[in-house]
Scaffold this motif. Structure first.
Motif, PDB file in Angstrom:
ATOM      1  N   VAL A 180      14.769   0.986  56.099  1.00 54.81           N
ATOM      2  CA  VAL A 180      13.364   1.167  56.188  1.00 54.81           C
ATOM      3  C   VAL A 180      12.626   1.767  55.254  1.00 54.81           C
ATOM      4  O   VAL A 180      11.544   0.999  54.854  1.00 54.81           O
ATOM      5  CB  VAL A 180      13.089   1.723  57.656  1.00 54.81           C
ATOM      6  CG1 VAL A 180      11.658   2.084  58.036  1.00 54.81           C
ATOM      7  CG2 VAL A 180      13.884   1.004  58.600  1.00 54.81           C
ATOM      8  N   MET A 181      12.804   2.750  54.576  1.00 50.31           N
ATOM      9  CA  MET A 181      12.101   3.220  53.558  1.00 50.31           C
ATOM     10  C   MET A 181      11.988   2.422  52.278  1.00 50.31           C
ATOM     11  O   MET A 181      11.066   1.939  51.771  1.00 50.31           O
ATOM     12  CB  MET A 181      12.788   4.688  53.142  1.00 50.31           C
ATOM     13  CG  MET A 181      12.787   5.716  53.856  1.00 50.31           C
ATOM     14  SD  MET A 181      13.445   7.154  53.199  1.00 50.31           S
ATOM     15  CE  MET A 181      14.361   8.019  54.719  1.00 50.31           C
ATOM     16  N   GLY A 182      13.256   1.618  52.076  1.00 46.31           N
ATOM     17  CA  GLY A 182      12.901   0.790  51.081  1.00 46.31           C
ATOM     18  C   GLY A 182      12.218  -0.454  51.114  1.00 46.31           C
ATOM     19  O   GLY A 182      11.777  -1.056  50.175  1.00 46.31           O
ATOM     20  N   SER A 183      12.060  -0.661  52.367  1.00 44.15           N
ATOM     21  CA  SER A 183      11.125  -2.016  52.754  1.00 44.15           C
ATOM     22  C   SER A 183       9.471  -1.718  52.506  1.00 44.15           C
ATOM     23  O   SER A 183       8.985  -2.631  52.377  1.00 44.15           O
ATOM     24  CB  SER A 183      11.451  -2.545  54.078  1.00 44.15           C
ATOM     25  OG  SER A 183      10.873  -1.502  55.130  1.00 44.15           O
ATOM     26  N   TYR A 184       9.163  -0.264  52.347  1.00 41.77           N
ATOM     27  CA  TYR A 184       7.954   0.138  52.060  1.00 41.77           C
ATOM     28  C   TYR A 184       7.487   0.478  50.688  1.00 41.77           C
ATOM     29  O   TYR A 184       6.558   0.987  50.363  1.00 41.77           O
ATOM     30  CB  TYR A 184       7.544   1.231  52.820  1.00 41.77           C
ATOM     31  CG  TYR A 184       7.775   1.150  54.497  1.00 41.77           C
ATOM     32  CD1 TYR A 184       7.440  -0.261  54.913  1.00 41.77           C
ATOM     33  CD2 TYR A 184       8.338   2.240  55.094  1.00 41.77           C
ATOM     34  CE1 TYR A 184       7.603  -0.203  56.359  1.00 41.77           C
ATOM     35  CE2 TYR A 184       8.454   2.016  56.600  1.00 41.77           C
ATOM     36  CZ  TYR A 184       8.235   0.974  57.319  1.00 41.77           C
ATOM     37  OH  TYR A 184       8.468   0.771  58.572  1.00 41.77           O
ATOM     38  N   CYS A 185       8.393   0.141  49.677  1.00 45.65           N
ATOM     39  CA  CYS A 185       8.311   0.747  48.417  1.00 45.65           C
ATOM     40  C   CYS A 185       9.007  -0.179  47.249  1.00 45.65           C
ATOM     41  O   CYS A 185      10.004  -1.167  47.851  1.00 45.65           O
ATOM     42  CB  CYS A 185       8.592   1.992  48.136  1.00 45.65           C
ATOM     43  SG  CYS A 185      10.284   2.371  48.334  1.00 45.65           S
ATOM     44  N   ILE A 192      21.293   4.455  46.904  1.00 49.30           N
ATOM     45  CA  ILE A 192      21.633   3.649  46.000  1.00 49.30           C
ATOM     46  C   ILE A 192      22.215   2.400  46.816  1.00 49.30           C
ATOM     47  O   ILE A 192      21.982   1.265  46.387  1.00 49.30           O
ATOM     48  CB  ILE A 192      22.321   4.274  44.905  1.00 49.30           C
ATOM     49  CG1 ILE A 192      21.872   5.228  44.087  1.00 49.30           C
ATOM     50  CG2 ILE A 192      23.230   3.047  44.049  1.00 49.30           C
ATOM     51  CD1 ILE A 192      22.561   6.085  43.020  1.00 49.30           C
ATOM     52  N   ARG A 193      23.099   2.387  47.677  1.00 44.09           N
ATOM     53  CA  ARG A 193      23.697   1.523  48.257  1.00 44.09           C
ATOM     54  C   ARG A 193      22.842   0.648  49.201  1.00 44.09           C
ATOM     55  O   ARG A 193      23.119  -0.487  49.314  1.00 44.09           O
ATOM     56  CB  ARG A 193      24.971   1.918  49.212  1.00 44.09           C
ATOM     57  CG  ARG A 193      26.132   1.291  49.211  1.00 44.09           C
ATOM     58  CD  ARG A 193      27.522   1.877  49.527  1.00 44.09           C
ATOM     59  NE  ARG A 193      27.887   2.889  48.629  1.00 44.09           N
ATOM     60  CZ  ARG A 193      28.256   4.177  48.988  1.00 44.09           C
ATOM     61  NH1 ARG A 193      27.957   4.648  50.388  1.00 44.09           N
ATOM     62  NH2 ARG A 193      28.653   4.975  48.195  1.00 44.09           N
ATOM     63  N   HIS A 194      21.837   1.542  50.030  1.00 44.72           N
ATOM     64  CA  HIS A 194      21.283   0.861  51.097  1.00 44.72           C
ATOM     65  C   HIS A 194      19.883   0.787  51.068  1.00 44.72           C
ATOM     66  O   HIS A 194      19.382  -0.014  51.909  1.00 44.72           O
ATOM     67  CB  HIS A 194      21.664   1.859  52.514  1.00 44.72           C
ATOM     68  CG  HIS A 194      23.068   1.635  52.565  1.00 44.72           C
ATOM     69  ND1 HIS A 194      23.994   0.793  52.983  1.00 44.72           N
ATOM     70  CD2 HIS A 194      23.865   2.923  52.754  1.00 44.72           C
ATOM     71  CE1 HIS A 194      25.216   1.160  53.296  1.00 44.72           C
ATOM     72  NE2 HIS A 194      25.181   2.433  52.984  1.00 44.72           N
ATOM     73  N   SER A 195      19.324   1.153  49.954  1.00 44.24           N
ATOM     74  CA  SER A 195      17.822   1.013  50.251  1.00 44.24           C
ATOM     75  C   SER A 195      17.292  -0.323  49.401  1.00 44.24           C
ATOM     76  O   SER A 195      16.156  -0.903  49.657  1.00 44.24           O
ATOM     77  CB  SER A 195      17.071   2.163  49.150  1.00 44.24           C
ATOM     78  OG  SER A 195      17.483   2.046  47.857  1.00 44.24           O
TER      79      SER A 195
END
Ligand code: CP
Length: 317
Positions: free
Chosen positions: A99-104, A131-134
């Protein structure tokens, strides 16, 4: 550069230092590189320098910045897979990270050693899950075993102040009332070894660091002997690494506090510390306030190391 977690990720150190000094001379040179790109800075632990210098670096590059303090306002995160989540942690890190990765576009993570399980700490389970999931490039803002943005800033500072190609650099343990991780000394050792300086580590017996970080450094248990002829003194506390003593405070011996007594046998050495520092535990007021103290320029160089790292991550997107 895909991720930044250790010295190997930065590549050739001479090239990196040259790039850092060019950016320091003109820090807004790449101020459009990060247009419409967002850096998310995720903190599991407190910070002053890393929080501010990394935000400043992102702004230098024209990026947008989001800062998230996991322990202040976010849901408490469960980090173990397979746990029945009937306790006080309503969100699992395996959902939170993507979820964090989807915003940045780029994620920075600060996640210290927790001293609950040495293998988990030394396998960097939190950083590696990012590293694996973002789905994003990840950079360390101090993880369980390393603090590479700090070490890069330390290297830049030494390069700016050294007067010989291969200075004598001494990493000294110093006392502290609480158990601190080994990330800063591990990382400093890794970068000093990579720079091929004359590198010495001194600490009381029982405070041996992980040999994979010590590398070919000379370990000297006599602090006064280690300081002889030194060009740079880098003080830091760390807790024990070895065996059942992992994460324990074995000594608070203030004979190891860096004072004029030890500095007198150096080659008029510069004093360095990553900050925050406990005065008159780690170092005396006189030494940290003295003309050879580099603690402020060293902290200022955190903006430069972070700008180089974010620039390289942006260039790889
Ligand atoms: N040296 C350093 O990383 O400082 P902070 O913990 O304040 O970020």
């Amino acid at each position: 550069m895909k991720n930044f977690t250790c010295v190997n990720d930065i590549g050739n150190l001479d090239v990196a230092i040259k790039e850092a000094l060019e950016i320091k001379a003109d820090r807004y040179r790449y101020d459009t590189l990060g247009k419409n790109k967002t850096a998310m800075l995720v903190f599991f632990n407190s910070s002053l320098r890393t929080r501010l210098s990394t935000q400043k670096a992102a702004l230098n590059l024209g990026m947008n910045v989001i800062v998230l303090d996991i322990n202040q306002g976010a849901w408490k995160l469960e980090t173990e897979r397979g746990v029945i989540m009937d306790g006080d942690r309503p969100e699992h890190i395996l959902e939170a990270i993507p979820v964090m990765g989807s915003y940045c576009d780029i994620i920075g993570v600060r996640s210290f050693a927790r001293f609950e399980n040495k293998a988990d700490d030394y396998n960097e389970v939190i950083l590696n899950q990012f590293i694996r999931h973002s789905g994003r490039p990840v950079f360390s803002m101090e993880a369980a075993t390393r603090h590479p943005l700090q070490s890069f800033a330390d290297l830049i500072t030494i390069e700016e102040h050294k007067t010989v190609k291969r200075p004598k650099v001494v990493l000294t343990w110093a006392p502290h009332p609480k158990a601190l991780p080994q990330a800063v000394p591990n990382s400093f050792a890794e970068w000093m070894n990579a720079a091929e300086y004359d590198f010495v580590i001194t600490h009381p017996e029982g405070y041996e660091l992980d040999p994979s970080f010590v590398g070919n450094a000379h370990v000297e248990y006599d602090q006064m002997k280690a300081f002889e002829g030194a060009d740079f003194i880098y003080a830091k506390n760390w807790s024990a690494y070895t065996g059942d003593n992992y994460g324990k405070v074995l000594s608070t011996d203030r004979n190891w506090t860096v004072s004029e007594r030890q500095m007198a046998v150096t080659n008029n050495a510069y004093f360095m510390h990553c900050l925050p520092v406990r005065r008159n535990m780690i170092v005396t007021d006189d030494v940290i306030e003295g003309p050879r103290s580099l603690v402020i320029p060293e902290a200022a160089n955190r903006e430069i190391s972070a700008t180089v790292v974010l620039k390289r991550l942006l260039e790889s997107l």
